[in-house]
Design a protein around this motif. Structure first.
Motif, PDB file in Angstrom:
ATOM      1  N   SER A  80       0.839  -1.188   0.000  1.00 49.89           N
ATOM      2  CA  SER A  80       0.000   0.000   0.000  1.00 49.89           C
ATOM      3  C   SER A  80       0.884   1.252   0.000  1.00 49.89           C
ATOM      4  CB  SER A  80      -0.886   0.013   1.257  1.00 49.89           C
ATOM      5  OG  SER A  80      -0.082   0.342   2.361  1.00 49.89           O
ATOM      6  N   LEU A  81       0.249   2.371  -0.251  1.00 48.40           N
ATOM      7  CA  LEU A  81       0.988   3.634  -0.333  1.00 48.40           C
ATOM      8  C   LEU A  81       1.703   3.941   0.973  1.00 48.40           C
ATOM      9  CD1 LEU A  81       1.689   6.227  -1.865  1.00 48.40           C
ATOM     10  CD2 LEU A  81      -0.476   7.181  -1.069  1.00 48.40           C
ATOM     11  N   ASP A  82       0.990   3.732   2.107  1.00 43.80           N
ATOM     12  CA  ASP A  82       1.591   4.056   3.398  1.00 43.80           C
ATOM     13  C   ASP A  82       2.813   3.199   3.689  1.00 43.80           C
ATOM     14  OD1 ASP A  82      -0.107   6.067   3.938  1.00 43.80           O
ATOM     15  OD2 ASP A  82      -1.614   4.785   4.924  1.00 43.80           O
ATOM     16  N   GLU A  83       2.698   1.910   3.326  1.00 47.89           N
ATOM     17  CA  GLU A  83       3.849   1.022   3.535  1.00 47.89           C
ATOM     18  C   GLU A  83       5.042   1.516   2.712  1.00 47.89           C
ATOM     19  OE1 GLU A  83       2.687  -3.564   4.076  1.00 47.89           O
ATOM     20  OE2 GLU A  83       1.587  -2.532   2.488  1.00 47.89           O
ATOM     21  N   MET A  84       4.780   1.904   1.492  1.00 49.38           N
ATOM     22  CA  MET A  84       5.849   2.334   0.593  1.00 49.38           C
ATOM     23  C   MET A  84       6.499   3.623   1.058  1.00 49.38           C
ATOM     24  SD  MET A  84       6.523   0.224  -1.673  1.00 49.38           S
ATOM     25  CE  MET A  84       7.676   1.213  -2.596  1.00 49.38           C
ATOM     26  N   ARG A  85       5.639   4.478   1.597  1.00 48.37           N
ATOM     27  CA  ARG A  85       6.153   5.793   1.991  1.00 48.37           C
ATOM     28  C   ARG A  85       7.305   5.673   2.979  1.00 48.37           C
ATOM     29  NH1 ARG A  85       1.008   9.801   2.759  1.00 48.37           N
ATOM     30  NH2 ARG A  85       1.474  11.068   0.924  1.00 48.37           N
ATOM     31  N   GLY A  87      10.525   4.231   4.389  1.00 46.87           N
ATOM     32  CA  GLY A  87      11.712   3.523   3.897  1.00 46.87           C
ATOM     33  C   GLY A  87      11.779   3.440   2.385  1.00 46.87           C
ATOM     34  N   LEU A  88      11.249   4.471   1.722  1.00 46.63           N
ATOM     35  CA  LEU A  88      11.308   4.494   0.254  1.00 46.63           C
ATOM     36  C   LEU A  88      12.749   4.545  -0.227  1.00 46.63           C
ATOM     37  CD1 LEU A  88       9.450   4.781  -2.298  1.00 46.63           C
ATOM     38  CD2 LEU A  88       9.999   7.202  -2.207  1.00 46.63           C
ATOM     39  N   LYS A  89      13.514   5.415   0.424  1.00 45.96           N
ATOM     40  CA  LYS A  89      14.924   5.594   0.040  1.00 45.96           C
ATOM     41  C   LYS A  89      15.707   4.299   0.228  1.00 45.96           C
ATOM     42  CE  LYS A  89      15.401   9.251  -1.836  1.00 45.96           C
ATOM     43  NZ  LYS A  89      14.580  10.408  -1.605  1.00 45.96           N
ATOM     44  N   GLU A  90      15.410   3.633   1.407  1.00 46.37           N
ATOM     45  CA  GLU A  90      16.148   2.407   1.719  1.00 46.37           C
ATOM     46  C   GLU A  90      15.857   1.324   0.677  1.00 46.37           C
ATOM     47  OE1 GLU A  90      14.441   4.118   4.108  1.00 46.37           O
ATOM     48  OE2 GLU A  90      16.299   5.010   4.869  1.00 46.37           O
ATOM     49  N   ALA A  91      14.587   1.316   0.205  1.00 48.42           N
ATOM     50  CA  ALA A  91      14.202   0.318  -0.792  1.00 48.42           C
ATOM     51  C   ALA A  91      14.806   0.631  -2.158  1.00 48.42           C
ATOM     52  CB  ALA A  91      12.689   0.249  -0.891  1.00 48.42           C
ATOM     53  N   GLY A  92      15.439   1.818  -2.260  1.00 47.57           N
ATOM     54  CA  GLY A  92      16.141   2.159  -3.507  1.00 47.57           C
ATOM     55  C   GLY A  92      15.251   2.846  -4.525  1.00 47.57           C
ATOM     56  N   PHE A  93      14.142   3.470  -4.096  1.00 46.34           N
ATOM     57  CA  PHE A  93      13.258   4.179  -5.028  1.00 46.34           C
ATOM     58  C   PHE A  93      13.370   5.690  -4.862  1.00 46.34           C
ATOM     59  CE2 PHE A  93      11.031   0.062  -4.714  1.00 46.34           C
ATOM     60  CZ  PHE A  93      11.042  -0.270  -6.066  1.00 46.34           C
ATOM     61  N   ASP A  94      13.087   6.399  -5.935  1.00 44.76           N
ATOM     62  CA  ASP A  94      13.091   7.862  -5.878  1.00 44.76           C
ATOM     63  C   ASP A  94      11.676   8.411  -5.786  1.00 44.76           C
ATOM     64  OD1 ASP A  94      15.975   8.495  -6.359  1.00 44.76           O
ATOM     65  OD2 ASP A  94      15.561   7.295  -8.157  1.00 44.76           O
ATOM     66  N   GLY A  95      10.696   7.624  -6.216  1.00 48.02           N
ATOM     67  CA  GLY A  95       9.331   8.139  -6.183  1.00 48.02           C
ATOM     68  C   GLY A  95       8.319   7.019  -6.312  1.00 48.02           C
ATOM     69  N   ILE A  96       7.068   7.349  -5.976  1.00 48.12           N
ATOM     70  CA  ILE A  96       5.981   6.367  -6.094  1.00 48.12           C
ATOM     71  C   ILE A  96       4.954   6.933  -7.057  1.00 48.12           C
ATOM     72  CG2 ILE A  96       4.350   4.949  -4.821  1.00 48.12           C
ATOM     73  CD1 ILE A  96       5.798   6.143  -2.253  1.00 48.12           C
ATOM     74  N   LEU A  97       4.536   6.098  -8.029  1.00 50.75           N
ATOM     75  CA  LEU A  97       3.493   6.515  -8.947  1.00 50.75           C
ATOM     76  C   LEU A  97       2.238   5.718  -8.590  1.00 50.75           C
ATOM     77  CD1 LEU A  97       2.887   8.206 -11.508  1.00 50.75           C
ATOM     78  CD2 LEU A  97       3.409   6.156 -12.819  1.00 50.75           C
ATOM     79  N   VAL A  98       1.177   6.456  -8.231  1.00 57.35           N
ATOM     80  CA  VAL A  98      -0.050   5.775  -7.815  1.00 57.35           C
ATOM     81  C   VAL A  98      -1.095   5.926  -8.916  1.00 57.35           C
ATOM     82  CG1 VAL A  98      -1.893   5.687  -6.115  1.00 57.35           C
ATOM     83  CG2 VAL A  98       0.452   6.206  -5.407  1.00 57.35           C
TER      84      VAL A  98
END
Lengths: 443, 305
Positions: A80-85, A87-98
């Motif tokens: 879900s969006l909240d989960e992604m929000r 530790g986004l950086k740690e997961a190696g992402f720069d952004g989330i597209l919903v």
């Protein structure tokens, strides 16, 4: 007239052998080539800023696949969006597209959300929109159960092919193609701009040279041997020959060096073109080939035997007209360039006006503005060459040429009358009104 | 053919309401050095420009060697204007060739004449120098050569010595005499009166466009003489000397007196001898051209008011 020849020779040779002339003449094409290469490199340049984007796709719009862009990587996630929000950086992402659920399939608007520290750069935004647009189309076709073949038939590219009205047997009537007006505008613009440059570069060169002769007092020595008229005409012709030489060298060197440079640096021209013209991306390569062939044919179809001589007439007429005015103004000036501003303005304004009219005229080459301004002799040297490729009526061309030549001769005569007084007048600030008076002085 | 190289008759040139040259008439004899004098703004340059065919007179006639001025005449005139310049970026040799060709010489003729003059002034090695590398005096020499290269019949020199050091002044002066010997007529315009007195045989003095004086230099000086004599002597003057003579100035051993018109110089000398004075020098004082110039211009300005 023998002396005129001697003067022309000196005016020509001293300029052509000057170091600044050689530098300008040979470095300008190099500069163009450099510009060409640099522009090519810039267009070829894509963002090297690597971005990783996580996609949350609730409705499976993309059905789990999206093409990566260079330096832009997409990954589908099930969280879900909240989960992604977190530790986004740690997961190696720069952004989330919903991609939210679609409420109504026939909605023309669909908003997606991009979560990141920074808003997306234009190239990312463009890539996402493009991908989603295509995907959405597919999704809707399926959801609405449309016939793909019928849909494709809806897109029609319209081409306008001008055809001659009269069709005579045995006589070849020129068939204009889709490209006629585009090519003609191109040629027209090029001719107009060459005229404009020539008038300014060489006109000012003449003005400065006349001023210099006056301030160094060489005129005092010269006029005891030759008529001021011969001096002025010799300078105008000599500098004109310098201009022709320079243009001839450029005409050969610029294409040569540019193509050489593009080969050398391996700049892909088609890349430049496609980058600048969005439309080209949608046209398949075979079409481009055909377009180029058509364009070349159109160029070959142009009536060069008429256009080139006509251009030379306008070039010479326009040059003579404006150069003589610049000479007259130069003769009235003292050492101070600044104070001459008020005198050069009446010359530069018509040239500038003609230039802007020319730009308008290549859009509407048969408008009444185009017709009248290409007959008016102060504008015609710049405007008429731009119209020539559009095949204006012959009588207009002849009328404008006759008027231009007559006016040029008249202006040379007029300028000579100002010049002969001006070169011997010192230490007085000269107004336009005074210039007018000089015309009526007796010898 | 005429004995006069130049004959001006009632030459008139007006600019607006102003007569720059006002009915000027005079003749310049062939082979002479003729002085054209006048204060600044007197109309000398306007007059010269008419003679050199740069401008045309409104009325009156100018004959050059007996012929009315025409378009071939610039080739037999050498004119060195007061305000003169050269193309700074040109090489000396090329520049002189250019000017000579404009005077109608072929390239070969110009080259020959140029070789002669450069040899004469010992400036062969200047050929490839740019004009801007030369000093003002050197440029002046180049100007002079440019003026005479085409062997003109009439040479018009406007302040030819301005900006020259005494050595170069003499050099140019000698060349002027040399040319005169070869039969060249010279019109010499200046306000340096001592040079006029030294060089010119005849003069014309103009002021505000009109001729106010014309003639042979010696005759003019005689015309304006004030009968003054200077006597250098040894001994004591008699006590009644000042009562008998009109003394202009008196220093120990030298006295300047003015005598009545018509009296003979010998009478004055007699006076000194009879009184037992040793006369060491005795001369009549003629007015300098400078004095005449200033006085005549003053009178003419006064009359104009």
């Amino acid at each position: 007239m023998k002396k005129l020849g001697i003067i022309i020779k000196r005016e020509y040779l001293t300029r052509v052998t000057r170091r600044s002339f050689l530098i300008a003449t040979f470095l300008t094409p190099l500069g163009f080539a450099l510009l060409f290469v640099v522009v090519g490199v810039i267009f070829a340049y894509k963002s090297d800023d690597v971005r990783k984007v996580a996609i949350i796709d609730y409705d499976q719009i993309l059905s789990g696949s999206i093409k990566d862009e260079k330096n832009l990587y997409f990954t589908f996630v099930d969280k879900s969006l909240d989960e992604m929000r977190q530790g986004l950086k740690e997961a190696g992402f720069d952004g989330i597209l919903v991609l939210p659920k679609i409420k109504e399939i026939t909605d023309k608007r669909y908003t997606v959300y991009y979560y990141a520290d920074k808003p997306p750069t234009p190239d990312i935004e463009l890539a996402i929109k493009e991908r989603l647009g295509t995907a959405m189309r597919e999704y809707k076709i399926n959801a609405l159960q449309l016939d793909r073949r019928q849909l494709e038939a809806l897109d029609t590219r319209i081409e306008l092919d001008p055809e001659p009205l009269a069709e005579k047997d045995g006589e070849k009537v020129k068939d204009a193609s889709v490209f006629t007006s585009a090519i003609a505008s191109g040629i027209g613009f090029l001719m107009g701009i060459i005229m404009y440059m020539a008038v300014f570069i060489y006109g000012v060169m003449i003005m400065r040279s006349v001023m210099e002769e006056k301030t160094t007092r060489i005129v005092e020595v010269m006029i005891s041997s030759v008529r001021p008229f011969e001096m002025m005409l010799g300078k105008i012709i000599g500098v004109g020959a310098v201009g022709l030489t320079q243009f001839a060298i450029w005409a050969i060197l610029i294409p040569l060096i540019s193509s050489g440079a593009s080969l050398l640096f391996n700049v892909d021209m088609s890349q430049m073109n496609s980058a600048s013209a969005q439309a080209a991306a949608e046209v398949d390569p075979d079409d481009i080939q055909a377009m180029i062939a058509l364009g070349m044919q159109e160029l070959a179809n142009q009536n060069w035997w008429f256009m080139l001589p006509a251009f030379v007439v306008y070039f010479l007429g326009g040059y003579l007209l404006y150069a003589s005015l610049f000479a007259a103004v130069g003769s009235a000036m003292s050492d101070d360039l600044g104070e001459g501003q008020s005198l050069t303005l009446p010359i530069t304004i018509p040239v500038l006006l003609a230039f802007y009219i020319m730009i308008a005229v290549i859009q509407a080459p048969n408008s009444s503005l185009a017709v009248w301004s290409s007959i008016f002799p102060l504008f015609s040297p710049i405007v008429m060459p731009a119209r020539l490729a559009f095949e204006p009526p012959l009588w207009e061309v002849i009328l404008s040429m006759v008027l231009l030549i007559a006016t040029a001769i008249f202006f040379v005569w007029l300028s000579a009358r100002i010049y002969r007084v001006g070169i011997l007048m010192y230490g007085k600030k000269v107004t336009l009104k005074e210039l007018g008076k000089w015309m009526f002085y007796r010898d | 053919m005429s004995d006069q190289i130049l004959q001006l008759d009632k030459v008139l040139k007006t600019y607006g309401n102003y007569a720059a040259v006002n009915h000027v008439s005079f003749d310049v004899p062939k082979g002479s050095i003729f002085g054209l004098l006048g204060p600044n703004g007197a109309g000398k340059t306007s007059l010269i420009r008419i003679i050199t065919t740069i401008t045309r007179a409104d009325s009156g006639s100018v004959l050059l060697d007996g012929e009315p001025l025409n378009s071939r005449h610039p080739e037999v005139i050498g004119y060195m204007p007061e305000e003169r310049g050269l193309y700074k970026k040109m090489k000396v040799g090329e520049h002189l060739l250019y000017l000579a060709q404009l005077k109608g010489l072929s390239k070969q003729q110009a080259q020959q004449a140029l070789n002669f003059w450069m040899e004469r002034f010992d400036i062969r090695d200047w050929w490839n120098k740019k004009v801007e590398e030369l000093s003002k005096g050197m440029q002046q020499k180049i100007q002079f050569i440019a003026t005479v290269l085409h062997k003109p019949k009439l040479l018009i020199l406007d302040e030819p010595f301005s900006g020259l050091d005494p050595i170069n002044t003499n050099l140019i002066k000698d060349e002027i005499y040399q040319l005169q010997k070869q039969g060249v007529s010279i019109l010499f315009s200046t306000h340096r009166m001592e040079q006029v007195e030294e060089i010119c045989e005849r003069i014309v003095l103009i002021n505000k466009g009109s001729v106010i004086l014309e003639g042979n230099v010696q005759q003019i000086k005689n015309r304006f003489k004030e009968h003054r004599f200077q006597i250098d002597y040894e001994g004591e003057l008699p006590a009644d000397f000042e009562a008998q003579m009109a003394v202009v100035s008196h220093k120990p051993g030298s006295v300047m007196v003015q005598v009545a018109e018509g009296s003979r110089p010998n009478d004055l000398l007699q006076y000194f001898i009879q009184r037992g004075l040793q006369v060491r020098a005795f001369q009549e004082l003629l007015p300098s051209l400078n004095e005449i110039f200033i006085r005549q211009v003053g009178i003419s300005n006064e009359a104009a008011k």
